[in-house]
Design a protein around this motif. Structure first.
Motif: not given
Lengths: 432, 383
Positions: A337, A395, A398-399, A406, A408, B252, B256, B259, B270, B273, B276-277, B279-281, B283-284
């Protein structure tokens, strides 16, 4: 931070702060208005002079009893806590400091050594680093292995008590003026990629290592590529177990992602509570808006405010992540993060700088370098999202590792590395 | 939300969480949309017994917090309010109660008793419709007249203005600010309920037309209320951002889970990708929002000189990225995320309303630019 000192033995933070303040005033040179910390595009002689000066500053810290604040005392550190480091960073504002030692010598290299090195290895190198005698570099990325670091193809072959290394490493910052390298290499090609790696340390300047400097688009020649030909490394310079290098590398990457929040590195705090190591911020952009004659423009002022917000957000997120990890309330993977935030915030601040500078950053007079630098910075903006592992990898982490989504699909999973397909070597992620 | 809680804070949090889950589950919230008050009187007085209304009030006035950090405790409650999209005049009543308790004096004792018991509701009348001076501008005027004061002006939106028995009105007096405690039933007060995005939270426009008040209605020093008003704003922003972060947390979490459960083309959402990316943003943004809301609450307690700065930083960040996060949650849900039946909109509403009230992100960015400039000028003056 260090386990060898009981909390009761530690100097109270406020006493330490006053002692540090006094010592800095008497010993450390001031940063001064012309001082530009960080990687610049200096002529070689000036660059070498800077490196020598920073070795001297590190030695000064050592002699004064302020080197390695959170390193254990048995390896030459001060055995203090994060609170002491925070206090020192506040006092350090406005002074010069050995910037080049912080990254990657102290974090991640010395941090990795501290965690995985034998007692002898630590004794041999950590005091030398803290004394200013050894600058380290990461031999990690390869022309064909950037984000996919476990796909390393530099080979290490056992010969008696030695290993013989062959291959190429890339994106090492300042290898031409550094002393030691921390090197990830393949020791077993018949197992899946993560299970056949080992970590070594080696002197950079030796006959089997050829260093080639890479010119970046801004004229910087700090990044290097090394070609290793039959480089002999004694087994006593192996860090961690044979074929277990990925365990070391995982923590190595953790330390690398924690660069901006680690208690091990020095980062002079600035008045607003931010850290200089974060670069551009509200205060510097306000100055820029003034130079550009846009101080009365609400649009420009809003950008200054946005920059101030983003800097604070990055700082507070880092604090939260570090506190969560230190309190064992979350996984180490949370540092992704911080890494993502650093990339996202840094690129936005660079864009704001270019926007505020306007046309002067696209074409500038000789005496207007400070504004022109905003243009050059803009061209290299994505360094913040590429170097030290891309934001795309952050990213993914984090995911997958924080949110548990899951993984990749990877076509090399469970396949002996020898059988894994590889394309023609491409550009790998830059790694300082 | 904060990482290290005391046992007493855990208890406060837990009782609030369980009470909200029992009494105002989302099915009840949906039914309350047509309720003019947005909550039942008994709901609020029981909440008051749990401590919701007394955290900013001194013990001598019948208040008290479970730690020595009343605002920090209140932020925990507000976070749970966000997670539950809970009804009730939490922010506005607490801001007024805190201000009255600080002002002290015999006159406030009875008022505070009723507020703390949840028998009465107070609303802070600060925001004005399109003030001339921009964000924070005050045009309402209070002037001494004989031994009395006369107050005129329009305040909007006032949180729970139509449910409040009392208003704490911020007005201009000469070159300074004055605050007056005005009973809602006073002659010359007109309360007009407003339509709003939130399902249960209510807002009103409150007009004061030459409202005549005794000198005892003045809270604090007439003409010298600016610092107190700034403090109230900081407290309001701490409560507001904590609540928004709670709502973001829940939105959120729902997304999640969705997903992971929702399959398309034979695999969970989920596993893509591209998603997922995102979701990463998200989460940040979420974790940075948590960190900033907490930092604002801590600064309000420990560093008064930086409290205003961090409150504005938190609001500017959460107010910008919070609604984006919620809208992304809607997008990732697809059509179901836009229905009234799904819970997601309850949190989107709470966050969208919060973003717009007490200063937009832009207002706070500009406030921060002023601060950066002021600091620079001070440094120059010193040098």
């Amino acid at each position: 931070m260090s386990a060898d000192v009981k909390p009761v033995d530690i100097e109270p933070v406020e006493e330490f702060r006053l002692r540090a303040r006094r010592w800095l005033r008497e010993n450390m040179p001031l940063a001064g208005p012309g001082y530009r910390r960080g990687l610049t595009t200096l002529p070689d002689e000036e660059e070498l002079a800077e490196v020598a000066e920073e070795r001297r500053l590190q030695r000064l810290l050592w002699d004064g009893g302020f080197a390695g604040l959170c390193f254990p005392t048995e390896y030459g550190g001060q055995g203090l806590t994060q609170a002491h480091a925070d206090a020192f960073n506040k006092e350090l504002a406005g002074y010069r400091y050995p910037f080049r030692f912080q990254i990657p010598t102290i974090v991640p290299c010395a941090a990795v050594l501290l965690e995985f090195g034998t007692h002898e290895q630590k004794l041999a190198h950590i005091p030398a680093i803290l004394r200013g005698d050894e600058l380290w570099m990461q031999f990690l990325s390869e022309p064909g292995a950037g984000s996919d670091l476990a796909g390393s193809r530099t080979s290490a072959v056992r010969q008696g008590d030695d290993w013989v290394l062959n291959g190429s490493k890339i994106w090492t910052t300042g290898a031409w003026w550094s002393d030691w390298g921390l090197c990830l290499a393949r020791t077993n090609w018949d197992v899946p990629k993560h299970r056949g790696l080992s970590v070594f340390m080696l002197p950079i300047h030796q006959p089997g290592i050829e260093i080639s400097r890479i010119e970046m688009l801004n004229g910087s020649k700090e990044f290097c590529q090394e070609f290793l030909t039959d480089v002999v490394v004694p087994d006593s310079d192996r860090i961690g177990a044979v074929d277990d290098g990925w365990t070391v590398a995982t923590r190595w990457l953790f330390h690398e992602r924690s660069i901006h929040s680690s208690p091990l590195t020095l980062r002079p705090a600035v008045a607003s509570g931010g850290h200089e190591s974060y670069g551009e911020g509200g205060a510097s952009l306000l100055e820029l808006a003034e130079v550009a004659g846009r101080l009365d423009d609400p649009g420009a002022r809003e950008l200054v405010g946005e920059a101030h917000v983003l800097k604070a957000a990055q700082r507070e997120l880092d604090r939260r992540v570090q506190a969560t990890i230190a309190g064992r309330k979350g996984s180490d993977q949370l540092v992704s993060l911080s890494r993502l935030m650093q990339g996202v915030v840094s690129t936005r601040l660079t864009t704001i700088g270019y926007e505020l500078a306007g046309a002067d950053a696209a074409a500038w007079a000789d005496d207007d370098e400070a504004v022109g630098a905003r243009g050059v910075n803009y061209l290299t903006r994505q360094v913040a999202c590429v170097g030290g592992g891309t934001t795309e990898m952050a990213r993914n982490a984090i995911a997958e590792r924080v949110l548990g989504m899951p993984r990749e699909l990877a076509l090399d999973r469970g396949v002996p590395f020898r059988e894994v397909r590889s394309g023609s070597a491409g550009g790998a992620a830059a790694r300082g | 939300m904060k990482l290290d809680l005391t046992a007493d804070q855990e208890l406060l949090l837990d009782t609030t969480r369980r009470y909200l889950a029992d009494v105002v589950p989302t099915a009840v919230l949906r039914k309350l949309r047509d309720d003019p008050d947005g909550y039942e009187p008994g709901y609020w007085s029981t909440g008051a017994e749990l401590g919701w209304t007394s955290l900013l009030v001194a013990e001598e006035h019948g208040g008290g917090s479970v730690s020595d950090d009343g605002l920090g405790d209140l932020a925990l409650v507000a976070h749970e309010f966000g997670r539950a999209a809970a009804p009730g005049p939490l922010l506005t009543t607490n801001v007024v109660a805190g201000a009255l308790s600080r002002a002290g004096g015999d006159a406030v004792a009875e008022t505070l008793g009723a507020l703390c018991a949840g028998e009465s509701v107070a609303a802070w009348c600060w925001s004005e419709p399109r003030p001339k001076g921009g964000f924070g501008g005050i045009e309402a005027v209070a002037e001494p007249a004989g031994g009395d004061w006369v107050l005129s002006g329009v305040k909007s939106p006032v949180e729970h203005g139509a449910q409040a028995d009392l208003f704490l009105v911020t007005a201009r007096s000469g070159d300074g600010l004055v605050q007056l405690l005005v009973p809602a039933a006073s002659a010359g007060v007109t309360v007009t309920p407003l339509k709003t995005l939130d399902v249960t939270r209510r807002f009103a426009r409150v007009a004061f037309d030459a409202v005549r008040l005794p000198a005892a209605a003045v809270v604090g020093e007439p003409g010298g209320a600016a610092a107190e008003v700034e403090r109230q704003l900081v407290e309001a922003l701490v409560i507001q951002t904590a609540e928004m972060v709670g709502a973001l947390d829940k939105a959120f979490e729902l997304t999640v889970a969705w997903a992971n459960d929702r399959y398309s083309f034979g695999r969970p959402l989920a596993s893509y990708q591209a998603l997922k990316h995102r979701f990463a943003d998200m989460k940040m943004w979420l974790e940075a929002s948590h960190a900033l809301a907490d930092a604002a609450a801590v600064a309000a307690r420990d560093e008064p000189a930086r409290a205003g700065e961090l409150a504005s930083v938190a609001k500017a960040y959460v107010g910008h990225y919070g609604p984006e996060l919620c809208q992304d949650c809607v997008q990732l849900h697809g059509g179901i995320g836009l229905t009234f039946e799904h819970d997601l909109h309850l949190y989107l509403r709470r966050v969208a309303v919060g973003a717009a009230l007490l200063g937009t992100p832009r207002d706070h960015r500009l406030r921060l630019a002023d601060l950066v400039e002021r600091r620079r000028d001070e440094r120059k003056a010193e040098a």
